[in-house]
Write an enzyme that holds these catalytic residues in place. Structure first.
Site, PDB file in Angstrom:
ATOM      1  N   ASP A  13       0.819  -1.227   0.000  1.00 48.43           N
ATOM      2  CA  ASP A  13       0.000   0.000   0.000  1.00 48.43           C
ATOM      3  C   ASP A  13       0.845   1.265   0.000  1.00 48.43           C
ATOM      4  O   ASP A  13       0.435   2.300   0.531  1.00 48.43           O
ATOM      5  CB  ASP A  13      -0.958   0.031   1.208  1.00 48.43           C
ATOM      6  CG  ASP A  13      -1.792  -1.222   1.302  1.00 48.43           C
ATOM      7  OD1 ASP A  13      -2.277  -1.669   0.255  1.00 48.43           O
ATOM      8  OD2 ASP A  13      -1.953  -1.761   2.416  1.00 48.43           O
ATOM      9  N   LYS A  16       2.089   2.114  -5.069  1.00 50.04           N
ATOM     10  CA  LYS A  16       2.776   1.611  -6.267  1.00 50.04           C
ATOM     11  C   LYS A  16       1.922   1.775  -7.520  1.00 50.04           C
ATOM     12  O   LYS A  16       2.450   2.020  -8.593  1.00 50.04           O
ATOM     13  CB  LYS A  16       3.099   0.110  -6.105  1.00 50.04           C
ATOM     14  CG  LYS A  16       4.108  -0.181  -5.024  1.00 50.04           C
ATOM     15  CD  LYS A  16       4.400  -1.656  -4.945  1.00 50.04           C
ATOM     16  CE  LYS A  16       3.222  -2.497  -4.477  1.00 50.04           C
ATOM     17  NZ  LYS A  16       2.770  -2.228  -3.100  1.00 50.04           N
ATOM     18  N   GLY A  40      -4.358  -4.552  -4.253  1.00 48.74           N
ATOM     19  CA  GLY A  40      -5.313  -3.552  -4.729  1.00 48.74           C
ATOM     20  C   GLY A  40      -4.538  -2.311  -5.118  1.00 48.74           C
ATOM     21  O   GLY A  40      -4.042  -1.597  -4.262  1.00 48.74           O
ATOM     22  N   HIS A  41      -4.360  -2.098  -6.413  1.00 47.13           N
ATOM     23  CA  HIS A  41      -3.598  -0.938  -6.883  1.00 47.13           C
ATOM     24  C   HIS A  41      -4.552   0.149  -7.363  1.00 47.13           C
ATOM     25  O   HIS A  41      -5.329  -0.062  -8.292  1.00 47.13           O
ATOM     26  CB  HIS A  41      -2.638  -1.352  -8.006  1.00 47.13           C
ATOM     27  CG  HIS A  41      -1.534  -2.247  -7.522  1.00 47.13           C
ATOM     28  ND1 HIS A  41      -0.754  -3.003  -8.343  1.00 47.13           N
ATOM     29  CD2 HIS A  41      -1.079  -2.481  -6.272  1.00 47.13           C
ATOM     30  CE1 HIS A  41       0.131  -3.668  -7.624  1.00 47.13           C
ATOM     31  NE2 HIS A  41      -0.051  -3.373  -6.361  1.00 47.13           N
ATOM     32  N   GLN A 224       2.071  -6.101  -3.022  1.00 44.80           N
ATOM     33  CA  GLN A 224       2.404  -6.144  -1.586  1.00 44.80           C
ATOM     34  C   GLN A 224       3.727  -5.384  -1.335  1.00 44.80           C
ATOM     35  O   GLN A 224       4.032  -4.480  -2.089  1.00 44.80           O
ATOM     36  CB  GLN A 224       2.469  -7.584  -1.073  1.00 44.80           C
ATOM     37  CG  GLN A 224       1.112  -8.274  -0.956  1.00 44.80           C
ATOM     38  CD  GLN A 224       0.673  -8.956  -2.227  1.00 44.80           C
ATOM     39  OE1 GLN A 224       1.441  -9.626  -2.888  1.00 44.80           O
ATOM     40  NE2 GLN A 224      -0.587  -8.796  -2.581  1.00 44.80           N
ATOM     41  N   VAL A 414       2.719  13.947  -4.086  1.00 40.92           N
ATOM     42  CA  VAL A 414       2.031  14.803  -3.100  1.00 40.92           C
ATOM     43  C   VAL A 414       0.512  14.759  -3.266  1.00 40.92           C
ATOM     44  O   VAL A 414      -0.198  15.676  -2.878  1.00 40.92           O
ATOM     45  CB  VAL A 414       2.550  16.271  -3.177  1.00 40.92           C
ATOM     46  CG1 VAL A 414       3.967  16.382  -2.672  1.00 40.92           C
ATOM     47  CG2 VAL A 414       2.440  16.819  -4.610  1.00 40.92           C
TER      48      VAL A 414
HETATM   49  P1  IMP Z   1      -2.744 -12.842   2.221  1.00 37.22           P
HETATM   50  O1  IMP Z   1      -1.816 -12.336   1.176  1.00 37.22           O
HETATM   51  O2  IMP Z   1      -4.187 -12.630   1.893  1.00 37.22           O
HETATM   52  O3  IMP Z   1      -2.432 -14.258   2.598  1.00 37.22           O
HETATM   53  O4  IMP Z   1      -2.491 -11.986   3.569  1.00 37.22           O
HETATM   54  C1  IMP Z   1      -1.285 -12.059   4.303  1.00 37.22           C
HETATM   55  C2  IMP Z   1      -0.901 -10.693   4.845  1.00 37.22           C
HETATM   56  O5  IMP Z   1      -0.548  -9.833   3.764  1.00 37.22           O
HETATM   57  C3  IMP Z   1      -2.004  -9.969   5.602  1.00 37.22           C
HETATM   58  O6  IMP Z   1      -1.428  -9.201   6.628  1.00 37.22           O
HETATM   59  C4  IMP Z   1      -2.612  -9.040   4.559  1.00 37.22           C
HETATM   60  O7  IMP Z   1      -3.247  -7.927   5.141  1.00 37.22           O
HETATM   61  C5  IMP Z   1      -1.344  -8.648   3.824  1.00 37.22           C
HETATM   62  N1  IMP Z   1      -1.577  -8.225   2.424  1.00 37.22           N
HETATM   63  C6  IMP Z   1      -1.830  -9.023   1.371  1.00 37.22           C
HETATM   64  N2  IMP Z   1      -1.960  -8.279   0.250  1.00 37.22           N
HETATM   65  C7  IMP Z   1      -1.752  -7.014   0.600  1.00 37.22           C
HETATM   66  C8  IMP Z   1      -1.699  -5.781  -0.136  1.00 37.22           C
HETATM   67  O8  IMP Z   1      -1.856  -5.729  -1.355  1.00 37.22           O
HETATM   68  N3  IMP Z   1      -1.443  -4.659   0.610  1.00 37.22           N
HETATM   69  C9  IMP Z   1      -1.212  -4.694   1.942  1.00 37.22           C
HETATM   70  N4  IMP Z   1      -1.243  -5.812   2.671  1.00 37.22           N
HETATM   71  C10 IMP Z   1      -1.511  -6.969   1.998  1.00 37.22           C
END
Ligand code: IMP
Length: 424
Positions: A13, A16, A40-41, A224, A414
């Site tokens: 988050d 990106k 989620g981009h 991620q 910004v």
């Molecule tokens: P999973 O990828 O659904 O197995 O989640 C594992 C961990 O990664 C959890 O803490 C989620 O909140 C975190 N996570 C997975 N995808 C994202 C992302 O795109 N952004 C932020 N955190 C993520």
């Protein structure tokens, strides 16, 4: 070299989506190489917001080839929904999207297991997105996963699905007390998906390597962030793939010698979603201010993000494990109203200093962050159009971050719009 990787250097988050969207303009191929629809981009273009979960953000530019690489786990229902939503908004997907025949497929038993395992863990849950990501990667590594190539061959698909359901249903029933799934229903559903996506499934490794042979510009889009990497993150509070730059090679079939630069995206502060250690997490008051100013709610699950001060140990670790050559700092404007801003420069654990990011999870839960305090700039930066026009204290803050993490800054963001980006 004409290829580059963009990764998140914190817990995901970092913004990106916007940066990849900007860099896509000068790219011919944009490739997702890990994760799935847990990502989620968000990209904002002229006030219109697009949230992409599986399809590379480059799809928003005309004529770019966008690839879902072998390292991605694909939920066909989510993919079809995304294709249809984009098409309805006039974005041409059909000619520009390709999916690796080696990408693994997510099934209903994956997300059900993800959900039930989390419930069973109780207070020790990971806080996953419940999209079935972990269980699907587990099957990949256990060598029983079902890939896009299998979906093209109805006989193989049917045999593999039967074998998987036999095992998964036994686990679902006996361990979790869930009734399980019928072969016929899933088979029928996935044959429908097959009709909709089969035209996109290709040997993408060959396509990407041929593109590199022709000096085409290739951009690898990380999902991620480093701290969620299954090897280098805050294990076990991580996702199940390599979100660091190395994942770009294994998740697309491109050798390390073909990767040019690595850009790390960092927020001017830190956030994370889900459970796990977070040494620089704010107290409630500041948490609320920054969460609302920064709209820190997950693009995939809508969960409120935890927020904290910038942590240099984390970003230094990211710079090291991904060989980051430059960083992009996003959401600087969110700090506009703060009188004083802290930067974490080290941790203390049981009275001893710790200058490198520790792997021991218990230690991470209990370290005391050591801060350096800088004066804020107390003025609105969201309308500023060039780096030189930033307030003196904002420049001072950015320079300090860059010195501490050991990477030069190439862009500062910004605001969420494309035009709110200062290039250095
Ligand atoms: P999973 O990828 O659904 O197995 O989640 C594992 C961990 O990664 C959890 O803490 C989620 O909140 C975190 N996570 C997975 N995808 C994202 C992302 O795109 N952004 C932020 N955190 C993520």
């Amino acid at each position: 070299m004409s290829s580059s990787v963009v990764i998140g250097a914190q817990w995901g988050d970092e913004g990106k989506g916007k940066i990849i969207d900007i860099l896509s303009e000068n790219s011919d191929y944009i490739i997702r190489y890990q994760g799935g629809n847990n990502a989620g981009h968000t990209v904002v273009i002229d006030g219109e917001s697009f949230i992409l979960h599986l399809i590379p953000s480059g799809i928003l530019h005309k004529g770019k080839t966008c690839i879902i690489g072998n390292g991605v786990v694909v939920n066909p229902a989510a993919l079809i929904e995304e294709i249809e939503k984009l098409s309805a908004r006039g974005i041409r997907v059909e000619k520009n999207l390709l999916i690796s025949e080696q990408a693994h497929i997510i099934f209903p038993y994956h997300w059900k297991m993800d959900e039930l395992r989390e419930i069973a863990k109780g207070r020790k849950k990971i806080g996953t997105t419940k999209r079935g990501i972990g269980p699907c990667y587990t099957d990949k590594v256990s060598r029983c996963g079902i890939r896009m190539a299998d979906l093209l061959d109805v006989n193989i698909f049917s045999k593999k699905l039967k074998a998987n359901l036999k095992e998964k249903n036994a686990i679902l029933r006996n361990v979790y007390g869930f009734k399980g799934y019928s072969f016929n229903a899933i088979y029928k559903q996935y044959m429908n998906y097959r009709e909709k996506i089969k035209g996109y499934i290709k040997d993408t490794t060959l396509i990407i390597n041929k593109a590199l042979d022709k000096n085409k510009r290739v951009l690898f889009e990380g999902a991620q962030g480093t701290m969620l990497d299954v090897d280098f993150g805050t294990y076990p509070y991580v996702t199940s793939s390599n979100s660091t730059a190395g994942g770009a090679c294994t998740g697309s079939g491109v050798g390390p010698s073909r990767i040019g630069k690595v850009t790390g995206v960092v927020k001017a502060y830190t956030t994370r979603v889900g459970e796990g250690p977070f040494p620089t997490e704010f107290s409630d008051k500041l948490m609320n201010i920054i969460r609302h100013k920064g709209k820190e709610f997950g693009a995939t699950t809508g969960r409120p993000r935890r927020c904290g001060w910038f942590d240099t140990l984390i970003v230094k670790h990211a710079v090291m494990v991904s060989g980051i050559t430059e960083i992009v700092v996003t959401k600087l404007d969110v700090l506009d109203g703060l009188e004083k801003i802290k930067i974490c420069t080290g941790y203390k654990y049981k009275g001893k200093s710790c200058k490198a990011f520790p792997a021991n999870i218990e230690m991470l839960f209990n370290v005391k962050p050591q801060y350096e305090e800088l004066p804020g700039w107390m003025s609105d930066t969201s309308g500023i159009q060039s780096f030189n026009k930033l307030p003196r204290n904002a420049v001072r803050y950015l320079k300090r971050l860059s010195d501490l993490v050991g990477a030069k800054i190439s862009m500062v963001s910004v605001g969420s719009e494309r035009k709110q980006t200062l290039k250095l």
